[in-house]
Design a protein around this motif. Structure first.
Motif, mmCIF file in Angstrom:
data_model
loop_
_atom_site.group_PDB
_atom_site.id
_atom_site.type_symbol
_atom_site.label_atom_id
_atom_site.label_comp_id
_atom_site.label_asym_id
_atom_site.label_seq_id
_atom_site.Cartn_x
_atom_site.Cartn_y
_atom_site.Cartn_z
ATOM 1 N N LYS A 25 40.850 120.885 20.864
ATOM 2 C CA LYS A 25 40.079 120.835 19.701
ATOM 3 C C LYS A 25 38.837 119.950 20.356
ATOM 4 N N LYS A 26 37.664 120.526 19.759
ATOM 5 C CA LYS A 26 36.528 119.966 20.311
ATOM 6 C C LYS A 26 36.404 118.540 19.709
ATOM 7 N N LYS A 27 35.647 117.382 20.350
ATOM 8 C CA LYS A 27 35.323 116.147 19.707
ATOM 9 C C LYS A 27 34.218 116.443 19.014
ATOM 10 N N LYS A 28 34.301 115.557 18.066
ATOM 11 C CA LYS A 28 32.913 115.511 17.075
ATOM 12 C C LYS A 28 31.696 114.719 17.822
ATOM 13 N N VAL A 29 30.642 115.277 17.305
ATOM 14 C CA VAL A 29 29.310 114.690 18.064
ATOM 15 C C VAL A 29 28.944 113.547 17.063
ATOM 16 N N LYS A 30 28.762 112.478 17.689
ATOM 17 C CA LYS A 30 28.112 111.321 16.704
ATOM 18 C C LYS A 30 26.769 111.914 16.189
ATOM 19 N N THR A 31 26.338 111.551 15.084
ATOM 20 C CA THR A 31 25.087 111.714 14.569
ATOM 21 C C THR A 31 24.221 110.604 14.894
ATOM 22 N N GLU A 32 22.929 110.447 14.780
ATOM 23 C CA GLU A 32 21.993 109.545 15.419
ATOM 24 C C GLU A 32 22.218 108.155 14.334
ATOM 25 N N ALA A 45 24.190 103.024 14.857
ATOM 26 C CA ALA A 45 25.328 101.420 14.324
ATOM 27 C C ALA A 45 25.996 101.447 15.400
ATOM 28 N N ALA A 46 26.641 102.332 16.239
ATOM 29 C CA ALA A 46 27.442 101.939 17.318
ATOM 30 C C ALA A 46 26.334 101.009 18.398
#
Length: 83
Positions: free
Chosen positions: A56-63, A68-69
């Motif tokens: 499964k492909k990992k989810k790409v973090k949004t801006e 926040a990270a």
């Protein structure tokens, strides 16, 4: 005369085969040094077909999530212990 739509092969219809052709088997056996030039073609040893499972492909973090990270990362990533 055009080919009927039901007879066309679509890219999604191509899947992994569980049987290799003789030429493909010979290539695999040559790579494994189990077949030499001049050996009989009939009665060749079996060749295992490796099945590939898709991950499964990992989810790409949004801006917003990345920002926040990044803010947490600037503070050290962990909360300071309470005294």
């Amino acid at each position: 005369m055009p080919i009927d739509n039901s007879l066309k092969v679509k890219a999604g219809a191509i899947s992994n085969r569980n049987v290799l052709t003789r030429a493909e088997r010979l290539e695999k056996l040559k790579e494994a040094d189990r077949w030499k030039e001049g050996d009989k073609v009939l009665g060749m040893p079996k060749v295992r077909v490796v099945k590939i499972s898709m991950k499964k492909k990992k989810k790409v973090k949004t801006e917003e999530e990345g920002g926040a990270a990044g803010a947490k990362g600037a503070k050290g990533g962990k909360a300071a212990p309470k005294k």
